[in-house]
Write a protein that holds these residues in place. Structure first.
Motif, PDB file in Angstrom:
ATOM      1  N   GLU A  72      -4.445  75.136  60.771  1.00 14.67           N
ATOM      2  CA  GLU A  72      -5.211  75.000  59.534  1.00 14.67           C
ATOM      3  C   GLU A  72      -5.667  73.572  59.297  1.00 14.67           C
ATOM      4  OE1 GLU A  72      -2.662  76.536  56.567  1.00 14.67           O
ATOM      5  OE2 GLU A  72      -2.812  78.632  57.236  1.00 14.67           O
ATOM      6  N   GLU A  73      -5.024  72.623  59.974  1.00 16.10           N
ATOM      7  CA  GLU A  73      -5.382  71.219  59.814  1.00 16.10           C
ATOM      8  C   GLU A  73      -6.439  70.835  60.847  1.00 16.10           C
ATOM      9  OE1 GLU A  73      -4.349  68.742  57.666  1.00 16.10           O
ATOM     10  OE2 GLU A  73      -3.427  70.360  56.500  1.00 16.10           O
ATOM     11  N   MET A  74      -7.540  70.258  60.371  1.00 18.55           N
ATOM     12  CA  MET A  74      -8.620  69.859  61.283  1.00 18.55           C
ATOM     13  C   MET A  74      -8.144  68.862  62.326  1.00 18.55           C
ATOM     14  SD  MET A  74     -11.835  69.992  62.166  1.00 18.55           S
ATOM     15  CE  MET A  74     -12.723  70.675  60.783  1.00 18.55           C
ATOM     16  N   THR A  75      -7.315  67.874  61.894  1.00 20.93           N
ATOM     17  CA  THR A  75      -6.889  66.815  62.812  1.00 20.93           C
ATOM     18  C   THR A  75      -5.859  67.293  63.817  1.00 20.93           C
ATOM     19  OG1 THR A  75      -5.240  66.116  61.169  1.00 20.93           O
ATOM     20  CG2 THR A  75      -7.379  64.991  61.146  1.00 20.93           C
ATOM     21  N   MET A  76      -5.266  68.477  63.599  1.00 19.85           N
ATOM     22  CA  MET A  76      -4.226  68.981  64.493  1.00 19.85           C
ATOM     23  C   MET A  76      -4.772  69.906  65.575  1.00 19.85           C
ATOM     24  SD  MET A  76      -1.260  67.704  63.752  1.00 19.85           S
ATOM     25  CE  MET A  76      -2.109  66.161  63.392  1.00 19.85           C
ATOM     26  N   LYS A  77      -6.018  70.315  65.453  1.00 22.61           N
ATOM     27  CA  LYS A  77      -6.548  71.311  66.376  1.00 22.61           C
ATOM     28  C   LYS A  77      -6.562  70.811  67.812  1.00 22.61           C
ATOM     29  CE  LYS A  77      -9.209  73.919  62.992  1.00 22.61           C
ATOM     30  NZ  LYS A  77      -8.331  75.087  63.067  1.00 22.61           N
ATOM     31  N   ARG A  78      -6.735  69.518  68.010  1.00 22.17           N
ATOM     32  CA  ARG A  78      -6.767  68.989  69.371  1.00 22.17           C
ATOM     33  C   ARG A  78      -5.382  68.998  70.028  1.00 22.17           C
ATOM     34  NH1 ARG A  78      -9.017  63.960  70.307  1.00 22.17           N
ATOM     35  NH2 ARG A  78     -10.578  64.412  68.697  1.00 22.17           N
ATOM     36  N   TYR A  79      -4.335  69.208  69.222  1.00 21.38           N
ATOM     37  CA  TYR A  79      -2.972  69.210  69.764  1.00 21.38           C
ATOM     38  C   TYR A  79      -2.388  70.615  69.900  1.00 21.38           C
ATOM     39  CZ  TYR A  79      -3.354  64.373  68.087  1.00 21.38           C
ATOM     40  OH  TYR A  79      -3.777  63.088  67.847  1.00 21.38           O
ATOM     41  N   LEU A  80      -3.172  71.643  69.590  1.00 20.76           N
ATOM     42  CA  LEU A  80      -2.618  72.995  69.526  1.00 20.76           C
ATOM     43  C   LEU A  80      -2.134  73.525  70.874  1.00 20.76           C
ATOM     44  CD1 LEU A  80      -5.031  74.795  67.034  1.00 20.76           C
ATOM     45  CD2 LEU A  80      -2.722  73.983  66.621  1.00 20.76           C
ATOM     46  N   MET A  81      -2.660  72.980  71.976  1.00 20.28           N
ATOM     47  CA  MET A  81      -2.228  73.457  73.293  1.00 20.28           C
ATOM     48  C   MET A  81      -0.745  73.162  73.543  1.00 20.28           C
ATOM     49  SD  MET A  81      -2.878  75.082  75.979  1.00 20.28           S
ATOM     50  CE  MET A  81      -4.619  75.351  75.773  1.00 20.28           C
ATOM     51  N   SER A  82      -0.153  72.291  72.737  1.00 20.25           N
ATOM     52  CA  SER A  82       1.271  71.996  72.917  1.00 20.25           C
ATOM     53  C   SER A  82       2.130  73.224  72.664  1.00 20.25           C
ATOM     54  CB  SER A  82       1.693  70.860  71.978  1.00 20.25           C
ATOM     55  OG  SER A  82       1.413  71.186  70.635  1.00 20.25           O
ATOM     56  N   PHE A  83       1.691  74.128  71.790  1.00 24.97           N
ATOM     57  CA  PHE A  83       2.488  75.329  71.503  1.00 24.97           C
ATOM     58  C   PHE A  83       2.585  76.252  72.714  1.00 24.97           C
ATOM     59  CE2 PHE A  83       1.655  73.926  67.184  1.00 24.97           C
ATOM     60  CZ  PHE A  83       2.861  74.173  66.568  1.00 24.97           C
ATOM     61  N   PRO A  84       1.466  76.644  73.337  1.00 23.89           N
ATOM     62  CA  PRO A  84       1.636  77.456  74.556  1.00 23.89           C
ATOM     63  C   PRO A  84       2.304  76.688  75.682  1.00 23.89           C
ATOM     64  CG  PRO A  84      -0.680  76.898  74.204  1.00 23.89           C
ATOM     65  CD  PRO A  84       0.050  76.520  72.956  1.00 23.89           C
ATOM     66  N   SER A  85       2.134  75.374  75.687  1.00 19.60           N
ATOM     67  CA  SER A  85       2.736  74.585  76.771  1.00 19.60           C
ATOM     68  C   SER A  85       4.258  74.610  76.707  1.00 19.60           C
ATOM     69  CB  SER A  85       2.226  73.142  76.711  1.00 19.60           C
ATOM     70  OG  SER A  85       2.792  72.376  77.738  1.00 19.60           O
ATOM     71  N   VAL A  86       4.827  74.583  75.490  1.00 20.62           N
ATOM     72  CA  VAL A  86       6.294  74.585  75.394  1.00 20.62           C
ATOM     73  C   VAL A  86       6.867  75.942  75.776  1.00 20.62           C
ATOM     74  CG1 VAL A  86       6.329  72.811  73.605  1.00 20.62           C
ATOM     75  CG2 VAL A  86       6.308  75.207  72.944  1.00 20.62           C
ATOM     76  N   CYS A  87       6.015  76.960  75.924  1.00 20.32           N
ATOM     77  CA  CYS A  87       6.519  78.246  76.406  1.00 20.32           C
ATOM     78  C   CYS A  87       7.081  78.134  77.817  1.00 20.32           C
ATOM     79  CB  CYS A  87       5.411  79.299  76.365  1.00 20.32           C
ATOM     80  SG  CYS A  87       4.874  79.745  74.704  1.00 20.32           S
ATOM     81  N   SER A  88       6.679  77.103  78.540  1.00 26.98           N
ATOM     82  CA  SER A  88       7.216  76.908  79.885  1.00 26.98           C
ATOM     83  C   SER A  88       8.707  76.595  79.841  1.00 26.98           C
ATOM     84  CB  SER A  88       6.464  75.787  80.597  1.00 26.98           C
ATOM     85  OG  SER A  88       6.591  74.564  79.902  1.00 26.98           O
ATOM     86  N   HIS A  89       9.214  76.167  78.661  1.00 30.22           N
ATOM     87  CA  HIS A  89      10.650  75.900  78.529  1.00 30.22           C
ATOM     88  C   HIS A  89      11.455  77.186  78.418  1.00 30.22           C
ATOM     89  CE1 HIS A  89       9.777  71.676  76.602  1.00 30.22           C
ATOM     90  NE2 HIS A  89       8.980  71.959  77.608  1.00 30.22           N
ATOM     91  N   PHE A  90      10.778  78.286  78.066  1.00 24.91           N
ATOM     92  CA  PHE A  90      11.507  79.511  77.768  1.00 24.91           C
ATOM     93  C   PHE A  90      12.209  80.093  78.985  1.00 24.91           C
ATOM     94  CE2 PHE A  90       8.391  80.570  74.084  1.00 24.91           C
ATOM     95  CZ  PHE A  90       8.891  79.489  73.387  1.00 24.91           C
ATOM     96  N   SER A  91      11.755  79.721  80.164  1.00 25.93           N
ATOM     97  CA  SER A  91      12.394  80.262  81.370  1.00 25.93           C
ATOM     98  C   SER A  91      13.848  79.836  81.464  1.00 25.93           C
ATOM     99  CB  SER A  91      11.638  79.807  82.614  1.00 25.93           C
ATOM    100  OG  SER A  91      11.577  78.393  82.674  1.00 25.93           O
ATOM    101  N   GLN A  92      14.229  78.767  80.747  1.00 26.05           N
ATOM    102  CA  GLN A  92      15.620  78.341  80.750  1.00 26.05           C
ATOM    103  C   GLN A  92      16.506  79.332  80.013  1.00 26.05           C
ATOM    104  OE1 GLN A  92      16.419  75.714  82.503  1.00 26.05           O
ATOM    105  NE2 GLN A  92      14.297  75.123  82.934  1.00 26.05           N
ATOM    106  N   ASP A 121      14.078  69.766  75.997  1.00 27.68           N
ATOM    107  CA  ASP A 121      14.034  71.215  76.036  1.00 27.68           C
ATOM    108  C   ASP A 121      14.017  71.788  74.623  1.00 27.68           C
ATOM    109  OD1 ASP A 121      14.291  73.894  77.027  1.00 27.68           O
ATOM    110  OD2 ASP A 121      16.404  73.804  76.477  1.00 27.68           O
ATOM    111  N   VAL A 122      12.979  72.553  74.325  1.00 28.19           N
ATOM    112  CA  VAL A 122      12.876  73.223  73.019  1.00 28.19           C
ATOM    113  C   VAL A 122      12.799  74.732  73.231  1.00 28.19           C
ATOM    114  CG1 VAL A 122      11.869  71.321  71.738  1.00 28.19           C
ATOM    115  CG2 VAL A 122      10.379  72.808  73.063  1.00 28.19           C
TER     116      VAL A 122
END
Length: 1102
Positions: free
Chosen positions: A555-575, A535-536
């Motif tokens: 800003e990092e080219m190699t990180m763009k494929r992982y950016l969906m993790s940020f909106p995904s962790v919003c699902s933790h906010f309901s806690q 839980d974050v």
């Protein structure tokens, strides 16, 4: 007399209760621990939201009129006599009535908060005991930071006294507590002094665990931590140890226990070397600890301030300063290296488990360890980034690869949820076929086991033995919480001095039960354990850090494929259940980035497309460039970007496609996720942003300037739109989205005046431009309708036009316009044209009414030249009526051109529609005829009667005028036009232009206006159209014939050009014929007129 509220009193009471051997089922110590923790958390949340947050601070506390009352309460607290206050009783009650319920709740929670005491014996019991201490301390410290607590509690008590006649019974205790805890750490250390031994013993149980967990990344790497591939032979062996629950215990939790515990019981730091080393190690881990949400504790500052005031603690103050310096120099780099290691370890673990999900059963512990370690590092960076110290290496507190760590945390959690049935099946078999047998053997080997404990332990064996795989296959719900709760009760009962069954004498039993507890959680509480370790939700309270991490990763080219993790962790906010959580902020940012990149690729492709268009090629060839100078780099020709000598060289387009690929890859993380009561589908969210952006781009490509009336040609916009949408279709190669549906939806919205977001569409833009730009100039004769070329052309005048009319009104442009705005858009354009026509008709009717008497006499005496000459002198506004009719004719001519472009939309139905149109007759049912004509007009066919014009003029009818009066006005209008025709010979612009096939002042459009307007008006009035037009032709012929009888020939300057207008009226009318014209106007005059206008044209050419 009310006892003083203190932790010591409650801990002593609990100690005595336990030592008196009360039945553990009646004590329910473990349940009370849980209830205490939840109650305390609720208290922190309510007080923090109500008072500490400036945005949520009660308005009453900032009201200037209430300041005297609040100051009085703060000054006299807790002994408040509201009757002596300067504020009246009624006004004061209004001040506090809004907060009566909240204050009562806070008061109740504070007075009933602490009831039990526990001593540390084993894991669960120790954990709950230390959580109790930390929670109690966090409550006190958080409350001490709320400046308005005295005012709120004081107002509540005054309200209670005014309402009930007496003070609240709990108020004296609560008020005394607030006074005593003005300096919370000093009071807390006094209260916990008698409990130093038990607290220290509980904390010393971490002396082996905490150092083993708090290792640098180099040692993790050398030990191949979290690697399943390091020992392939043992890959199927279950991951077991004596301290399973300790392996995924949060480092932050342990540090909070150690720091706060030794602050409260600091005397052991001077007497026990082990406690001192443990304390110093925790101080070297970081600068801040979380109290609750975004409330943090500056551990070095608080410790130093506390020990500075205690005699004999100078060495401890020196230790604190040394640890703080160590943190500033080394801590940031150490945690950075840990995150770097965890990224690789998490990736390897996920890839192995994704390929072989069956390993999730024996290696589930590895998953929770990986999640816990990663979560610790994320939370450490979050709280230190928000409160970043001034150091020489701030880059240690910046992580532009955080997206990858969050990504694999989400992927591992998702993998556990997806294959939870695999984990459940494995551990059900493990519990029934191994754990139950081991527990039974352990019980049999116990030399002392009282009856009650024996019954309880035997029930454990029975419950575990009853588990079977069939329950999993039948999808039965498991609930092993009673077993775990009984084990916690047993720990509480057997962990005190002089217990009948001292658990410390049977460590094997504790080890087996702790392992069983973990296995039971794998059966029925996987989700709860995932929440505990991954839980974050604290990111919810650090929106700036959250957005900063996202922007850094993006800003990092190699990180763009992982950016969906940020909106995904919003699902933790309901806690958190906080109303200010960001919800979809990061998914919006990610969608914006993807849309921006797709738009950039499309715009570059669009630029390349236009550079190779025929117009660009012509302009390029037309340019006269001097030869390049020596050493000057010659500008590349269009199309040169397609020539590539070396494939390894990346062009800008290659880089943009690579970035777009990486961004689209991030949307594969999850199909959807829940944030509070909302379900977010990332691809649909992306499509909504693409839809919004595509609408904006289409409008922007139209390039409409209202001031200068500049706009893109419809054909250019259509070509650009095709090139743009072709690039959008490339998205389907990267991500599974329906671009075709998106484009159809956007283009359909562009066919109506406003899109789904309330913005203007190209339908509105082009409608306004054609009305205000082209047709307005045509009404002033700056632009001429050209029947020969079926377009509008510019007049040769001194006024320079901003555009060439033929480039926007020829058949190809209008067909492009029809394809862009579709039938709905063409209908909207037609409705606006009809509105302008009805405006002109209204003014024309006013002019007819003004001259009604004269027109009636002219109608009756049109065959008497002398009378007509006298009446004509009395007639006013003849030029004005012809001007307005010309405007109507120009509009109707333009509408006919646009209607003609609709024929290509339904080619397979045209023959049937034409037959139907030709079959009906106005002499039959007129309403049926109009319905058929409306169908034919929508298909682009011309009709004898314009149904749209009939509907527009019909809507002008009012209850004040009868049908006979309207008929009279219509007849007189035709008379007005007929007798005014000769005046056009005075206008030098009335000259017929053979090249254009019309007159220079657009009076040839009168033929269209007279025919269609007369047909529409007499259709509404149910009169014979042909008869009325014959009368008009007779009168017009008579007045035009009089032009030749003018001796001075002043009016005969453009007589021949005006004669041709009569022929045009007959030629365009479906109700008049050449025979009718010859009966009232000599054909020889028309022949001579054509010869004269064509003769002048030949001479001009010569």
């Amino acid at each position: 007399m009310v006892k003083q509220l203190s932790i010591s009193g409650f801990l002593d009471v609990v100690q005595k209760c336990v030592e008196r051997k009360l039945n553990y089922r009646k004590c329910k110590l473990s349940e009370n621990l849980k209830s205490f923790e939840k109650c305390s958390c609720l208290l922190i949340v309510s007080t923090h939201q109500s008072c500490a947050d400036p945005k949520l601070r009660p308005a009453i506390l900032t009201d200037k009129t209430k300041e005297p009352a609040i100051k009085y309460i703060n000054k006299k607290f807790p002994n408040i006599d509201f009757r002596g206050n300067i504020v009246s009783k009624t006004g004061f009650r209004q001040c506090i009535s809004l907060y009566l319920d909240d204050s009562e709740k806070v008061s109740g929670e504070l007075t009933d908060l602490f009831n039990f005491d526990l001593q540390a014996v084993n894991f669960d019991f120790t954990k709950n005991y230390l959580d109790l201490i930390v929670t109690y301390t966090s409550v006190i410290i958080t409350l001490s930071r709320i400046e308005d607590k005295k005012a709120l509690v004081g107002m509540f008590n005054c309200a209670h006294e005014m309402t009930n006649g007496s003070s609240d019974p709990s108020y004296p205790r609560l008020g005394q507590m607030f006074v005593e805890y003005e300096h919370p750490w000093k009071k807390l250390t006094e209260e916990f002094g008698p409990h130093t031994k038990s607290v220290t013993a509980a904390l010393l149980s971490l002396r082996m665990l905490y150092p083993r967990r708090n290792l640098p990344a180099e040692q993790w790497r050398s030990a191949q931590l979290l690697s399943l591939l390091s020992a392939p032979a043992a890959m199927l062996d279950p991951a077991c140890c004596d301290t399973m629950a300790c392996e995924y215990l949060s480092m932050e939790v342990m540090e909070r226990w150690i720091i706060i515990g030794f602050l409260l019981c600091h005397s052991s730091l001077n007497t026990n070397q082990a406690t001192l080393e443990l304390w110093k190690m925790a101080l070297r881990s970081g600068l801040y600890l979380t109290l609750t949400r975004d409330e943090v504790l500056n551990i070095h500052k608080v410790s130093e301030d506390l020990f500075d005031n205690i005699k004999g603690y100078s060495k401890r103050v020196a230790d604190i300063k040394e640890c703080r310096d160590h943190v500033l120099v080394n801590s940031g780099a150490m945690h950075r290296e840990r995150r770097q290691f965890l990224r690789g370890a998490m990736k390897e673990l996920f890839k192995v488990l994704e390929d072989e999900p069956g390993l999730l059963g024996p290696k589930a512990l590895f998953v929770f360890m990986a999640l816990s370690f990663s979560r610790d590092e994320v939370l450490w960076l979050v709280r230190h980034s928000e409160n970043m110290p001034k150091i020489k290496t701030p880059e240690d507190y910046v992580d532009n690869q955080m997206a990858e760590l969050l990504f694999y945390m989400e992927k591992l959690s998702g993998l556990m949820r997806k294959y939870s049935h695999v984990v459940q099946r494995y551990h059900v078999q493990y519990l029934a076929q191994f754990d139950a047998l081991v527990l039974n053997d352990t019980i049999q080997n116990m030399y002392v086991c009282p009856e009650e404990e024996s019954v309880l332990l035997s029930s454990f064996v029975s419950v575990l033995s009853a588990l079977s795989v069939k329950q999993v296959e039948n999808k039965e719900e498991f609930d092993l919480r009673p077993l775990r709760l009984d084990w916690l009760r047993l720990q509480a009962y057997t962990s005190v001095n002089k217990a009948p069954l001292p658990l410390k004498d049977y460590p094997d039993l504790a080890k087996v039960m702790n392992m069983i507890q973990f296995h039971t959680r794998m059966v029925d509480s996987v989700e709860e354990l995932l929440h505990e370790t991954s839980d974050v939700s604290i990111l919810c309270f650090y929106p700036r850090v959250f957005e900063k991490m996202f922007s850094q990763s993006s800003e990092e080219m190699t990180m763009k494929r992982y950016l969906m993790s940020f909106p995904s962790v919003c699902s933790h906010f309901s806690q958190c259940a906080h109303p200010l959580c960001p919800e979809e902020v990061s998914v919006q940012l990610l969608a914006d980035q993807t849309v921006n990149e797709a738009q950039l690729v499309a715009l570059v492709s669009l630029s390349l497309f236009f550079s190779l268009s025929p117009i660009s090629a012509a302009r390029y060839r037309k340019q006269k460039k001097p030869p390049p100078k020596k050493g000057e780099v010659q500008k590349e020709k269009p199309g040169a970007e397609s020539l590539r000598k070396d494939r390894t060289i990346l062009t800008n387009m290659d880089k943009m496609h690579l970035m777009l690929t990486e961004l689209c890859s991030s949307f594969s993380l999850c199909t959807d996720f829940a944030v509070f009561d909302h379900t977010v589908i990332p691809t649909e969210f992306l499509l909504s942003h693409l839809e919004m952006r595509l609408s904006e781009i289409i409008v922007r490509m139209a390039n409409y300037n209202k001031t200068t009336q500049e706009i893109t040609r419809p054909s250019d916009l259509l070509a650009g739109l095709r090139a743009y949408t072709a690039n959008l279709h490339w998205l389907t190669s990267y991500i599974n989205v329906d671009v075709a549906r998106l484009v159809k939806s956007v283009l359909l919205q562009q066919t109506v005046p406003l899109d789904s977001h309330g913005g203007q569409t190209i339908t509105t833009i082009y409608t306004n431009w054609f009305l205000e730009g082209l047709l307005r100039q045509a009404s002033n004769s700056l632009i001429v309708h050209c029947p020969t070329m079926h377009c509008f052309v510019n007049q040769s005048t001194d006024i320079e036009s901003t555009f060439r009319a033929e480039e926007f009104s020829d058949i190809s442009e209008l067909r492009a316009l029809a394809e862009l705005i579709g039938p709905y858009g063409m209908k909207f354009l037609s409705e606006n044209l009809m509105w302008h026509i009805t405006s002109q008709v209204t003014e024309i009717k006013k002019m007819v009414i003004e001259n009604m008497d004269v027109l009636v006499q002219m109608k009756n005496n049109f065959d008497k030249p002398e009378e007509m000459a006298n009446l004509k002198r009395r007639l006013t506004g003849g030029e004005n009526i012809l001007k307005r009719m010309t405007i109507i004719g120009v509009i109707l001519s333009f509408r006919a051109m646009t209607q003609d472009c609709l024929k290509d939309h339904c080619p397979y139905m045209m023959r049937s529609v034409e037959s139907l149109r030709d079959f009906v007759s106005p002499e039959a049912d007129i309403q049926v005829t109009l319905n058929v004509f409306e169908l034919a007009s929508a298909a682009g066919l011309t009709c004898n009667i314009d149904p749209a014009l009939v509907a527009a003029i019909g809507s002008m009818q009012t209850d004040n005028t009868s049908m006979d009066e309207e008929y009279k006005l219509s007849c007189l209008l035709l008379v007005y036009i007929a007798v005014s025709l000769p005046t056009m010979a005075l206008d030098p612009n009335s000259l017929y232009n053979r090249e254009h096939g019309g007159h220079n002042n657009n009076i040839h459009c009168l033929a269209t206006a007279i025919n269609q307007l007369a047909a529409a008006m007499f259709t509404i009035q149910n009169k014979n159209i042909e008869q009325q037009l014959k009368e008009f032709l007779l009168m017009a012929s008579s007045t035009l014939l009089q032009l030749g009888q003018n001796v001075e020939r002043v009016e005969s300057k453009n007589r021949e050009s005006v004669y041709l207008l009569l022929h045009m009226i007959v030629e365009e009318s479906p109700f008049l014929s050449q025979d009718m014209l010859e009966s009232c106007f000599p054909y020889v005059l028309l022949r001579n007129a054509y010869r004269e206008v064509y003769k002048s044209f030949v001479i001009t050419l010569g």
